[in-house]
Design a protein around this motif. Structure first.
Motif, PDB file in Angstrom:
ATOM      1  N   ILE A 296       0.836  -1.246   0.007  1.00  0.00           N
ATOM      2  CA  ILE A 296       0.170  -0.045  -0.150  1.00  0.00           C
ATOM      3  C   ILE A 296       0.734   1.220   0.142  1.00  0.00           C
ATOM      4  O   ILE A 296       0.701   2.084  -0.705  1.00  0.00           O
ATOM      5  CB  ILE A 296      -0.764  -0.139   0.950  1.00  0.00           C
ATOM      6  N   VAL A 297       1.861   1.095   1.058  1.00  0.00           N
ATOM      7  CA  VAL A 297       2.783   2.357   0.801  1.00  0.00           C
ATOM      8  C   VAL A 297       3.433   2.656  -0.463  1.00  0.00           C
ATOM      9  O   VAL A 297       3.782   3.901  -0.824  1.00  0.00           O
ATOM     10  CB  VAL A 297       3.607   2.230   2.152  1.00  0.00           C
ATOM     11  N   GLY A 298       4.101   1.737  -1.146  1.00  0.00           N
ATOM     12  CA  GLY A 298       4.481   1.678  -2.222  1.00  0.00           C
ATOM     13  C   GLY A 298       3.477   2.309  -3.358  1.00  0.00           C
ATOM     14  O   GLY A 298       3.940   3.102  -4.120  1.00  0.00           O
ATOM     15  N   GLY A 299       2.290   1.610  -3.562  1.00  0.00           N
ATOM     16  CA  GLY A 299       1.408   2.232  -4.406  1.00  0.00           C
ATOM     17  C   GLY A 299       1.133   3.702  -4.157  1.00  0.00           C
ATOM     18  O   GLY A 299       1.197   4.363  -5.075  1.00  0.00           O
ATOM     19  N   VAL A 300       0.962   4.111  -2.898  1.00  0.00           N
ATOM     20  CA  VAL A 300       0.827   5.593  -2.439  1.00  0.00           C
ATOM     21  C   VAL A 300       1.883   6.385  -2.859  1.00  0.00           C
ATOM     22  O   VAL A 300       1.737   7.714  -3.627  1.00  0.00           O
ATOM     23  CB  VAL A 300       0.564   5.868  -1.005  1.00  0.00           C
ATOM     24  N   ALA A 301       3.094   5.981  -2.706  1.00  0.00           N
ATOM     25  CA  ALA A 301       4.458   6.710  -3.158  1.00  0.00           C
ATOM     26  C   ALA A 301       4.383   6.966  -4.822  1.00  0.00           C
ATOM     27  O   ALA A 301       4.434   8.174  -5.183  1.00  0.00           O
ATOM     28  CB  ALA A 301       5.466   5.872  -2.700  1.00  0.00           C
ATOM     29  N   GLY A 302       3.877   5.978  -5.234  1.00  0.00           N
ATOM     30  CA  GLY A 302       3.957   5.856  -6.800  1.00  0.00           C
ATOM     31  C   GLY A 302       2.786   6.829  -7.124  1.00  0.00           C
ATOM     32  O   GLY A 302       3.019   7.860  -8.362  1.00  0.00           O
ATOM     33  N   SER A 303       1.626   7.019  -6.615  1.00  0.00           N
ATOM     34  CA  SER A 303       0.458   7.652  -7.039  1.00  0.00           C
ATOM     35  C   SER A 303       0.849   9.005  -6.899  1.00  0.00           C
ATOM     36  O   SER A 303       0.586   9.924  -7.510  1.00  0.00           O
ATOM     37  CB  SER A 303      -0.858   7.253  -6.380  1.00  0.00           C
ATOM     38  N   ILE A 304       1.365   9.341  -5.767  1.00  0.00           N
ATOM     39  CA  ILE A 304       1.722  10.824  -5.187  1.00  0.00           C
ATOM     40  C   ILE A 304       2.661  11.502  -6.414  1.00  0.00           C
ATOM     41  O   ILE A 304       2.906  12.549  -6.884  1.00  0.00           O
ATOM     42  CB  ILE A 304       2.501  10.770  -3.875  1.00  0.00           C
ATOM     43  N   TRP A 305       3.928  10.402  -6.907  1.00  0.00           N
ATOM     44  CA  TRP A 305       4.862  10.829  -7.669  1.00  0.00           C
ATOM     45  C   TRP A 305       3.837  11.262  -9.220  1.00  0.00           C
ATOM     46  O   TRP A 305       4.181  12.262  -9.864  1.00  0.00           O
ATOM     47  CB  TRP A 305       5.707   9.776  -8.099  1.00  0.00           C
ATOM     48  N   PHE A 306       3.114  10.440  -9.576  1.00  0.00           N
ATOM     49  CA  PHE A 306       2.295  10.541 -10.891  1.00  0.00           C
ATOM     50  C   PHE A 306       1.501  11.844 -10.663  1.00  0.00           C
ATOM     51  O   PHE A 306       1.364  12.557 -11.711  1.00  0.00           O
ATOM     52  CB  PHE A 306       1.352   9.335 -11.030  1.00  0.00           C
ATOM     53  N   SER A 307       0.922  12.105  -9.659  1.00  0.00           N
ATOM     54  CA  SER A 307      -0.038  13.288  -9.334  1.00  0.00           C
ATOM     55  C   SER A 307       1.073  14.530  -9.410  1.00  0.00           C
ATOM     56  O   SER A 307       0.762  15.521 -10.047  1.00  0.00           O
ATOM     57  CB  SER A 307      -0.864  12.991  -7.982  1.00  0.00           C
ATOM     58  N   VAL A 308       2.097  14.461  -8.831  1.00  0.00           N
ATOM     59  CA  VAL A 308       3.031  15.621  -8.609  1.00  0.00           C
ATOM     60  C   VAL A 308       3.531  16.171  -9.916  1.00  0.00           C
ATOM     61  O   VAL A 308       3.444  17.219 -10.541  1.00  0.00           O
ATOM     62  CB  VAL A 308       4.247  15.407  -7.673  1.00  0.00           C
ATOM     63  N   PHE A 309       3.787  15.119 -10.932  1.00  0.00           N
ATOM     64  CA  PHE A 309       4.316  15.157 -12.000  1.00  0.00           C
ATOM     65  C   PHE A 309       3.516  15.168 -13.244  1.00  0.00           C
ATOM     66  O   PHE A 309       3.933  15.154 -14.409  1.00  0.00           O
ATOM     67  CB  PHE A 309       5.699  14.378 -12.246  1.00  0.00           C
ATOM     68  N   HIS A 310       2.313  15.064 -13.016  1.00  0.00           N
ATOM     69  CA  HIS A 310       1.185  15.178 -13.965  1.00  0.00           C
ATOM     70  C   HIS A 310       1.384  13.910 -14.973  1.00  0.00           C
ATOM     71  O   HIS A 310       1.300  14.305 -16.232  1.00  0.00           O
ATOM     72  CB  HIS A 310       1.076  16.556 -14.770  1.00  0.00           C
ATOM     73  N   CYS A 311       1.647  12.736 -14.314  1.00  0.00           N
ATOM     74  CA  CYS A 311       1.875  11.764 -15.297  1.00  0.00           C
ATOM     75  C   CYS A 311       0.482  11.116 -16.076  1.00  0.00           C
ATOM     76  O   CYS A 311      -0.628  11.140 -15.146  1.00  0.00           O
ATOM     77  CB  CYS A 311       2.540  10.542 -14.823  1.00  0.00           C
ATOM     78  N   GLU A 312       0.460  10.622 -16.825  1.00  0.00           N
ATOM     79  CA  GLU A 312      -0.718   9.925 -17.554  1.00  0.00           C
ATOM     80  C   GLU A 312      -0.455   9.223 -18.696  1.00  0.00           C
ATOM     81  O   GLU A 312       0.552   9.390 -19.397  1.00  0.00           O
ATOM     82  CB  GLU A 312      -1.866  11.226 -17.797  1.00  0.00           C
TER      83      GLU A 312
END
Length: 508
Positions: A296-312
């Motif tokens: 869960i922590v790994g998934g949250v970390a990845g999603s935060i990164w995706f959100s901050v850098f506007h990944c899609e």
């Protein structure tokens, strides 16, 4: 949807009998989720087709071309909704049910082409379920000579009534829902709360709900958002291989001195990263639910990164391979997306390794040094907090240890590898087993792949993971051979030995 409402009404009407239980509700929800997941998965090729055209030919793509990009928009607005509606109607009844669902969808498409996918997910069960009832009437009360005539007339009439009804009654509701869902997702992304979804996504994946979570929920919402903005972060949430890959690497580091486990974990890690098959790591987590936390922590970390850098990504990712993700990310998002995968892998890997070290140290504490009061408290806590799932897993393990009837390995003509969606891990396992059969010189056995609720009647033996067996009671009445994981080649060696012993008149 119709099935869900019908089941809830049926249970509510039986107040004199069995009351509405949590198990009944979960069963209905799971069946409904599988229904929508399956009709989406049937059309994954079209999703990928739309995504690839968008990645390559949109304004910011590799080779911008407005005319070719327009093809993807036609497919998104009309072709894809019609195919989803058809598959859903066909799944509930037959091909005529699929046609009824497509005709019903026309009413919504005329009012709002942008809401086509959500309209298809309403039209599919509506058209399919209604035609199923009408088909029963035709088979029961129509003469064989006039059946074709009445079938075509009734099909056209049904489609016309549903299309008009959806145009006036359902189209506006579907449009409002689509707009509300888009606004909700936009708000979540804008305020940086997208990572909270991983608290639900990662456990759902481990309990074999990954296809339902992704194809049944995230993909339709992501497609709606991608139509407006050109891409969506939602495609990355469930398909991100980082959390599972990190957990496997943490286990690999912890078990590095165990040659057998090291090889198994290395194979699973490669399959997770390159093959994109998440199911390979589920058994390791189900064997120790404490590994859910670093996941869960790994998934949250990845999603935060995706959100901050506007990944899609511009389209659906299937399977969740690093290579597939980078292709769908396109030129502008490729490096940021890769960074998010690496971050989630590192966080999950370090967390898993630290947890395993802590757990190992706890186990190594001599029992004599633990106070009796603490021992009693831990024992009571284990007895009171054991979940129903854990009990089922223990029951499955006990059943696995019991001797199976000797004749289940005799006269085998068709073996079915079973998982939740009938794709991914079971397909990989079936391919490995076919190769093992060929190496062993065994012929005349057909090996197929099935979803748990679509197993054919002529299957002689089912092969599935023991944790999946525990979570699917419908398998308990069938001849099953349970294995630890689809990537473990030794499991197939044991199964082949059982088959050879049965062919030679021996015992298991």
């Amino acid at each position: 949807m119709i099935k869900l409402f019908t089941e809830l009404k049926r249970v509510a009407d039986r107040r004199r009998g069995v009351c509405l239980t949590r198990g009944n509700v979960m069963n209905v929800i799971q069946k409904t989720g599988k229904f929508y997941s399956r009709i989406i998965m049937k059309n994954i090729g079209i999703f990928v087709f739309i995504g690839l055209l968008s990645v390559v030919f949109q304004t910011e793509g590799w080779f911008p071309n407005e005319d070719i990009y327009a093809i993807s928009q036609v497919a998104y607005r009309y072709v894809l909704p019609c195919m989803i509606a058809y598959e859903g109607g066909n799944l509930l009844s037959d091909s005529f049910g699929g046609l009824a669902a497509v005709m019903a969808l026309c009413g919504i498409l005329l009012r709002d082409p942008e809401a086509g996918i959500f309209g298809a997910m309403v039209s599919a069960p509506l058209g399919g379920y209604l035609w199923k009832k009408e088909r029963e009437f035709l088979e029961r009360d129509c003469f064989a000579e006039t059946k074709m005539l009445f079938r075509n007339l009734l099909l056209g009439l049904t489609g016309a009534v549903l299309a008009v009804g959806e145009y006036y009654l359902l189209a506006e509701a579907v449009t409002v829902f689509a707009e509300a869902a888009g606004s909700c997702i936009g708000w979540i992304l804008e305020h940086g709360y997208i990572a909270v979804l991983n608290v639900l996504i990662e456990p759902a994946k481990v309990f074999f709900l990954n296809n339902i979570m992704n194809h049944g929920i995230l993909v339709p919402l992501g497609m709606s958002q991608a139509e407006q903005t050109g891409g969506s972060l939602l495609f990355l949430l469930e398909t991100n291989p980082g959390p599972g890959l990190g957990m496997l690497l943490g286990l690999l580091l912890y078990k590095r001195k165990n040659v057998k486990r090291r090889q198994e974990l290395a194979t699973a890690a490669f399959t997770q990263a390159i093959g994109g098959i998440h199911e390979v790591y589920f058994p390791f987590v189900l064997a120790d639910l404490g590994l859910l936390l670093p996941l869960i922590v790994g998934g949250v970390a990845g999603s935060i990164w995706f959100s901050v850098f506007h990944c899609e990504t511009a389209g659906v990712i299937s399977p969740g391979s690093v290579l597939t993700i980078l292709i769908m990310a396109g030129r502008s998002s490729m490096l940021p997306v890769l960074g998010g995968i690496l971050v989630s892998t590192a966080v999950s890997g370090v967390g898993s390794y630290l947890y395993l070290c802590w757990r190992g140290e706890r186990k190594e504490v001599p029992q004599s040094e633990i106070p009796e009061s603490e021992k009693q408290e831990e024992l009571e806590k284990e007895n009171t907090e054991m979940s129903g799932l854990e009990r089922e897993l223990e029951t499955a393990s006990e059943q696995e240890e019991k001797p199976m009837p000797e004749n289940i390995y005799q006269n085998l003509h068709k073996i079915g590898f079973v998982c939740n969606g009938g794709m991914g891990s079971s397909a990989m396992g079936a391919a490995l087993f076919r190769r093992a059969l060929k190496t062993a010189g065994i012929t005349g056995i057909q090996v197929e792949v099935y979803a748990a609720d679509l197993i054919e009647e002529d299957i002689d033996l089912i092969v599935c993971q023991k944790e999946f067996y525990a979570l699917n009671p419908q398998l308990h009445e069938k001849a099953c051979h349970m294995i630890a994981g689809f990537t473990d080649r030794e499991e197939y060696t044991k199964l082949i030995q059982c088959i050879q012993d049965a062919q030679n008149g021996g015992t298991r």
